[in-house]
Write a protein that holds these residues in place. Structure first.
Motif, PDB file in Angstrom:
ATOM      1  N   VAL A  36      -3.802   6.578  -4.367  1.00  0.00           N
ATOM      2  CA  VAL A  36      -3.648   5.407  -3.505  1.00  0.00           C
ATOM      3  C   VAL A  36      -3.386   4.204  -4.408  1.00  0.00           C
ATOM      4  O   VAL A  36      -4.216   3.860  -5.245  1.00  0.00           O
ATOM      5  N   THR A  81       0.428   5.436  -0.385  1.00  0.00           N
ATOM      6  CA  THR A  81      -0.462   6.584  -0.511  1.00  0.00           C
ATOM      7  C   THR A  81       0.358   7.844  -0.619  1.00  0.00           C
ATOM      8  O   THR A  81       1.130   8.153   0.270  1.00  0.00           O
ATOM      9  N   ASP A 108      -8.914   1.453  -2.257  1.00  0.00           N
ATOM     10  CA  ASP A 108      -9.048   2.466  -1.209  1.00  0.00           C
ATOM     11  C   ASP A 108     -10.461   2.403  -0.622  1.00  0.00           C
ATOM     12  O   ASP A 108     -11.430   2.748  -1.312  1.00  0.00           O
ATOM     13  N   HIS A 150     -10.840   6.284 -11.104  1.00  0.00           N
ATOM     14  CA  HIS A 150     -10.469   5.023 -10.448  1.00  0.00           C
ATOM     15  C   HIS A 150     -10.975   3.831 -11.240  1.00  0.00           C
ATOM     16  O   HIS A 150     -11.876   3.937 -12.085  1.00  0.00           O
ATOM     17  N   ALA A 155     -13.463   9.266   0.268  1.00  0.00           N
ATOM     18  CA  ALA A 155     -13.467   8.401  -0.914  1.00  0.00           C
ATOM     19  C   ALA A 155     -14.735   8.590  -1.706  1.00  0.00           C
ATOM     20  O   ALA A 155     -15.793   8.798  -1.155  1.00  0.00           O
ATOM     21  N   LEU A 201       0.841  -1.208   0.000  1.00  0.00           N
ATOM     22  CA  LEU A 201       0.000   0.000   0.000  1.00  0.00           C
ATOM     23  C   LEU A 201       0.871   1.251   0.000  1.00  0.00           C
ATOM     24  O   LEU A 201       1.744   1.407   0.811  1.00  0.00           O
TER      25      LEU A 201
END
Length: 264
Positions: free
Chosen positions: A200, A15, A204, A224, A23, A13
């Protein structure tokens, strides 16, 4: 626009944060899953101008598509379809002769640009659009920009006014929904010029569902990946693309931090 089919090497992960936003929300849709795909980078900057219109591209060098085609078909005519879509700049994950989800998405993008029925099927009208080379025009004239065309539901990768790639997308539905605070909101993707300020490199989690490798450009609104990318607006504000298309956008660097996003 063809990207190799190598498996996605999962990074831990990561970020990158300049500012945090909630989000983005997602509306429910039929699940269409996709294996991620990849490719490599380009910079960014912009300058907006008049609204875009579709324009014909160069004459085809790929073999002509003469058959009616649909998802699930395979063979030489599907390869010809994929080759022509790639030649015109419609993002597709490979020329393999298999009419899968990403080929269907590229067909939908062509249909949107041509202003014909958005059904993902290759019939007479879609073959005519392929032959004519229907492609959308950019609204910006300089710099590297990602444009989101709300009317056509298309995402354009633009360099100095030239459209390099066209991606099928689905944005805010325009329908009311209940916010995480209990208030009623309208699912919209606001127009304007923005900058990617946070990303990210993972799924997420958010109040309305998890977003795949999001690139946030306006509060909680992001570009996204998502398993379902319908032909009509369906999100609560974000711009959805397929998982593989999102991997490609990351690998190409089109939505790096500080990249320009124009929503129109």
């Amino acid at each position: 626009m063809v990207s190799p089919r190598s498996p996605f090497a999962r990074n831990p992960l990561r970020t990158s944060t300049l500012a945090f936003g909630a989000a983005c929300a997602l509306a429910a849709g039929p699940a269409l899953t996709a294996a991620p795909a990849h490719a490599s980078p380009v910079p960014s900057s912009s300058s907006a101008s008049a609204p875009a219109a579709s324009s014909p591209a160069a004459a085809p060098s790929a073999p002509a598509v003469t058959a009616n085609l649909r998802k699930g078909d395979s063979g030489a005519q599907v390869s010809a379809l994929q080759g022509r879509l790639d030649e015109l700049g419609y993002w597709i994950d490979g020329v393999d002769g298999q009419f899968g989800m990403h080929t269907e998405h590229a067909v939908l993008a062509l249909q949107k640009a041509a202003g014909i029925a958005r059904d993902g099927l290759v019939g007479p009208d879609t073959r005519a659009a392929l032959a004519e080379g229907a492609v959308p025009s950019a609204s910006t004239e300089s710099g590297s920009v990602v444009e989101i065309d709300l009317e056509r539901q298309l995402m354009l990768v633009v360099a100095d006014g030239s459209v390099e790639s066209v991606i099928h997308t689905s944005t805010g539905s325009g329908r009311p929904y209940e916010g995480s605070d209990g208030s009623e909101r309208i699912a919209t993707t606001p127009t304007g010029e923005y900058t990617v300020f946070r990303d990210v490199d993972s799924w997420d989690p958010g109040p309305y569902g998890a977003l795949y490798r999001p690139k946030y450009f306006n509060g909680g609104i992001a570009v996204h990946g998502y398993p379902s990318v319908p032909s009509q607006p369906a999100s609560k504000g974000c711009a959805r693309v397929s998982l593989a298309a999102m991997d490609w956008l990351w690998q190409q660097g089109h939505l790096d931090l500080y990249a320009t996003v124009v929503v129109r």
